[in-house]
Scaffold this active site. Structure first.
Site, PDB file in Angstrom:
ATOM      1  N   GLU A 133      -5.454 -11.342  -1.008  1.00 33.81           N
ATOM      2  CA  GLU A 133      -6.285 -11.195   0.204  1.00 33.81           C
ATOM      3  C   GLU A 133      -7.769 -11.244  -0.148  1.00 33.81           C
ATOM      4  O   GLU A 133      -8.569 -10.431   0.335  1.00 33.81           O
ATOM      5  CB  GLU A 133      -5.974  -9.862   0.910  1.00 33.81           C
ATOM      6  CG  GLU A 133      -4.501  -9.665   1.220  1.00 33.81           C
ATOM      7  CD  GLU A 133      -4.187  -8.336   1.925  1.00 33.81           C
ATOM      8  OE1 GLU A 133      -5.123  -7.671   2.389  1.00 33.81           O
ATOM      9  OE2 GLU A 133      -2.991  -7.993   2.005  1.00 33.81           O
TER      10      GLU A 133
ATOM     11  N   GLU B 276       0.798  -1.235   0.000  1.00 31.69           N
ATOM     12  CA  GLU B 276       0.000   0.000   0.000  1.00 31.69           C
ATOM     13  C   GLU B 276       0.830   1.284   0.000  1.00 31.69           C
ATOM     14  O   GLU B 276       0.574   2.181   0.800  1.00 31.69           O
ATOM     15  CB  GLU B 276      -0.961  -0.007   1.205  1.00 31.69           C
ATOM     16  CG  GLU B 276      -1.900  -1.200   1.209  1.00 31.69           C
ATOM     17  CD  GLU B 276      -2.852  -1.213   2.406  1.00 31.69           C
ATOM     18  OE1 GLU B 276      -2.721  -0.365   3.308  1.00 31.69           O
ATOM     19  OE2 GLU B 276      -3.740  -2.088   2.436  1.00 31.69           O
TER      20      GLU B 276
HETATM   21  C1  XIL Z   1      -5.953  -6.777   8.534  1.00 28.11           C
HETATM   22  C2  XIL Z   1      -6.210  -7.974   9.431  1.00 28.11           C
HETATM   23  O1  XIL Z   1      -7.056  -8.862   8.761  1.00 28.11           O
HETATM   24  C3  XIL Z   1      -6.806  -7.534  10.735  1.00 28.11           C
HETATM   25  O2  XIL Z   1      -6.889  -8.622  11.644  1.00 28.11           O
HETATM   26  C4  XIL Z   1      -5.966  -6.408  11.364  1.00 28.11           C
HETATM   27  O3  XIL Z   1      -6.620  -5.925  12.502  1.00 28.11           O
HETATM   28  C5  XIL Z   1      -5.752  -5.275  10.384  1.00 28.11           C
HETATM   29  O4  XIL Z   1      -5.189  -5.793   9.188  1.00 28.11           O
HETATM   30  N1  XIL Z   1      -4.780  -5.023   3.883  1.00 28.11           N
HETATM   31  C6  XIL Z   1      -3.724  -5.771   4.327  1.00 28.11           C
HETATM   32  C7  XIL Z   1      -3.905  -6.675   5.496  1.00 28.11           C
HETATM   33  O5  XIL Z   1      -2.667  -5.777   3.690  1.00 28.11           O
HETATM   34  O6  XIL Z   1      -2.747  -6.797   6.259  1.00 28.11           O
HETATM   35  C8  XIL Z   1      -5.044  -6.213   6.379  1.00 28.11           C
HETATM   36  O7  XIL Z   1      -5.257  -7.205   7.378  1.00 28.11           O
HETATM   37  C9  XIL Z   1      -6.282  -5.977   5.561  1.00 28.11           C
HETATM   38  C10 XIL Z   1      -6.049  -4.904   4.533  1.00 28.11           C
END
Ligand code: XIL
Length: 372
Positions: free
Chosen positions: A286, A181
């Site tokens: 994701e 990001e």
């Molecule tokens: C999220 C997790 O799923 C949560 O448990 C945590 O509280 C915050 O982060 N983008 C990403 C991930 O790259 O690392 C994030 O994961 C979701 C958004």
């Protein structure tokens, strides 16, 4: 002391000795063994005979790794979670445990135990590990914000962290989200690393990782890449010119936190074609598909479940159409523990329902895997 009393003492000693022998030779080792291998092991045990209505495991229908976000927190005391992970998935991404705030509680302190546990579990179930994530603006430990130093000091700070982590997991983590990001729609995101080091921190991070582990595959990971083509173009331009400059970037990760009607198929096809033009690896890193972004529903209706199934099936078919798609990872196992449920939100974005049963979406996902 009389003879009788002496015999009594000897008898007591013998009983004690036998007791110690039993504990040391029989009870202790078997307790350790049962706890380590058996159903009482809250970290590792899963049912080797698990199966469900899908009839086959997701990864067995696929030529590329099918992964899942693995949370040590959710897996503890939850054997259903571990059963599904062990059966259906052959790639794990630590959901939080490899983030800076977890691994680096102090400048000279690293905390490996939770992430190590996930890597151990992955090895037990023959899954690969996708490391997530070395450089990110979020989940940065508090002490970093009070660190003060020159640009060079900050660069060294980040380099030390990145290389220490990569060295620790070398040979056990097969790929990394090196930077996560770093871009807004059409520019650099104003992060702590951007502020303290400048835009070169991105290229530097990839070089630092490659220097320590030449075999790991290195990804740039971001959200909004399959539904916002302006952002995608900006990021791909950056990746392309970095690669031409010799920066070791192997591929791009589409987070794909998406909605069941966005991106539509045409937009997704366009996005994949743009990655194709660069001939780099693509990971869906994701994936989850929100059904209730506007909060209109309070139950997961049959209609919603079918919309999700059809949408996911199309999505996976399109993504697998690109020969350099190197993995697809779901961001969680069941709706119950999805990060979209945080703060009391209600949604059903994953493949398994609250009771850990496969949803129609899981069947759609499997259909697409079988199809390719
Ligand atoms: C999220 C997790 O799923 C949560 O448990 C945590 O509280 C915050 O982060 N983008 C990403 C991930 O790259 O690392 C994030 O994961 C979701 C958004």
């Amino acid at each position: 002391m009389g003879l009788g009393r002496l015999r009594d003492v000897e008898k007591k000693d013998n009983i004690l000795a036998i007791f110690i022998v039993i504990v040391v030779i029989i009870v202790l080792p078997s307790t350790i063994l049962i706890n380590y291998l058996g159903p009482f092991n809250k970290n590792f045990y899963y049912d080797p005979n698990y199966s469900d209505s899908l009839g086959q495991s997701l990864h067995s229908a696929s030529n590329i790794p099918i992964g899942v976000a693995y949370s040590a927190f959710h897996s503890k005391y939850n054997q259903k979670f571990r059963n599904i992970v062990a059966y259906h998935f052959n790639s794990l991404t630590p959901e939080n445990a490899m983030k800076m705030s977890f691994l680096w509680p102090g400048k000279d302190v690293y905390s490996w135990s939770e992430a190590d546990l996930i890597v151990d579990f992955a090895e037990r179930i023959n899954a690969t590990i996708h490391g997530h994530t070395l450089v990110w603006h979020s989940q940065v430990p508090q002490w970093v914000y009070s660190y003060s130093g020159t640009t060079e000091d900050w660069k060294n700070l980040l380099k030390t962290y990145v290389q220490t982590v990569v060295r620790h997991y070398k040979g056990r983590v097969q790929s990394w989200d090196v930077v996560n990001e770093a871009f807004e729609e059409d520019g650099f995101r104003d992060t702590i690393w951007y502020e303290k080091i400048g835009p070169t921190y991105i290229a530097d991070a990839f070089r630092w990782v490659r220097e320590v582990d030449p075999d790991a595959k290195l990804y740039y990971n971001d959200y909004g890449l399959c539904d916002d083509l302006i952002k995608l173009d900006y990021v791909l331009d950056f990746i392309n010119s970095s690669i031409l400059d010799g920066v070791p970037i192997d591929g791009i990760g589409f987070q794909a936190h998406i909605k069941y009607n966005d991106p539509d198929n045409a937009t997704l096809i366009n996005a994949i074609n743009r990655v194709k033009a660069l001939d780099i690896d693509l990971r869906i890193s994701e994936l989850d598909v929100r059904m209730n972004d506007d909060g209109n529903y309070d139950t997961f209706t049959y209609e919603l479940s079918q919309l999700q199934k059809d949408y996911i099936e199309d999505f996976i078919n399109i993504v697998l159409n690109y020969s350099k798609t190197t993995g697809i990872t779901l961001w969680g196992v069941s709706d119950a523990e999805s990060w979209h449920r945080m703060g009391g939100n209600l949604d059903w974005p994953l493949l398994f329902d609250e009771s850990y049963k496969p949803k129609p979406a899981a069947f759609g996902f499997l259909n697409a895997l079988k199809n390719n």
